[in-house]
Write a protein that holds these residues in place. Sequence first.
Motif, PDB file in Angstrom:
ATOM      1  N   GLU A  59      20.096  40.523 136.147  1.00  0.00           N
ATOM      2  CA  GLU A  59      20.192  39.178 135.583  1.00  0.00           C
ATOM      3  C   GLU A  59      21.448  38.996 134.731  1.00  0.00           C
ATOM      4  N   LEU A 145      11.214  38.051 131.900  1.00  0.00           N
ATOM      5  CA  LEU A 145      11.778  37.723 133.207  1.00  0.00           C
ATOM      6  C   LEU A 145      11.431  36.299 133.621  1.00  0.00           C
ATOM      7  N   CYS A 149      14.641  34.699 131.501  1.00  0.00           N
ATOM      8  CA  CYS A 149      15.571  34.841 132.633  1.00  0.00           C
ATOM      9  C   CYS A 149      15.334  33.792 133.714  1.00  0.00           C
ATOM     10  N   VAL A 151      13.601  34.045 136.469  1.00  0.00           N
ATOM     11  CA  VAL A 151      13.915  34.688 137.742  1.00  0.00           C
ATOM     12  C   VAL A 151      13.294  33.953 138.920  1.00  0.00           C
TER      13      VAL A 151
END
Length: 274
Positions: A59, A145, A149, A151
């Motif tokens: 990332e 995450l 992030c 994701v």
Amino acid sequence: MSELFYNAVPNATRVAPPLPKPRRYPAQKPAQVYLFGTCVVDLFFPEAGMDAIHLLEREGIRVHFPQGQSCCGQPAYTSGYTEQAREVARAQLALFASDWPLVVPSGSCAGMLREHCADLFKDEPATLKQVQALAERTYELAEFLLYVCKVRLQDSGEPVKVALHTSCSARREMNTHLHGRVLLAQLAQVERVEHSHESECCGFGGTFSVRMPDISGAMVEDKTRALQESGAHQVISADCGCLMNINGALEKQQQALRGQHLASFLWQRTGGGK
């Protein structure tokens, strides 16, 4: 919690734990984070720690791993050894001095840092302020995450059925079961199957399994039976203490089913290591 536990512990109450506190997430990914590897990851599942680092680095985040880190202090804290837990926790505080997020590949250890460490230092105002600041920037890996992030995972694996196990403390304090479900749902070839004991403890509970081995053994037997009956090909968990207990029981039962940390599963399913 297993009925066996409540029958064996007369004073145990069925009071529902408080829901995790809502929190605000950063608008942008940080450039740098700390990883708190946890003692169980370090000693028994080092690949989970490395795969957590790989996921974060993919990332675009630089991961710092202070070599002096050890335990979050949870085993001593939950066993009533407050002074010892305080000294263990104090040693960790000095290692994470920069104002970077602290990412933890364990919901139970993240919960200790976020929810309980402040209790250890309630009579030390200066240290308490430091602990509270660290708690605000502590995230369980799947949570980080997903919400920091943001994701979007691309599955590159073969079709598989998995059962998700979340440790009882991580589930109640950190909502880890919800984070794990959302991440697994992004994987097109992964089917998450339900199992009848998903919300129940696997019987590990750290020192609980040592103090009450018969109860612990009965609980993990219930858990592994439910996992096998689910039809899952693999067990996924974000807590290595539970994985150690569940995998040990499955091995003793001579079953082929095994558990893997969520970080390793996600890394492998999304092309990691190839």
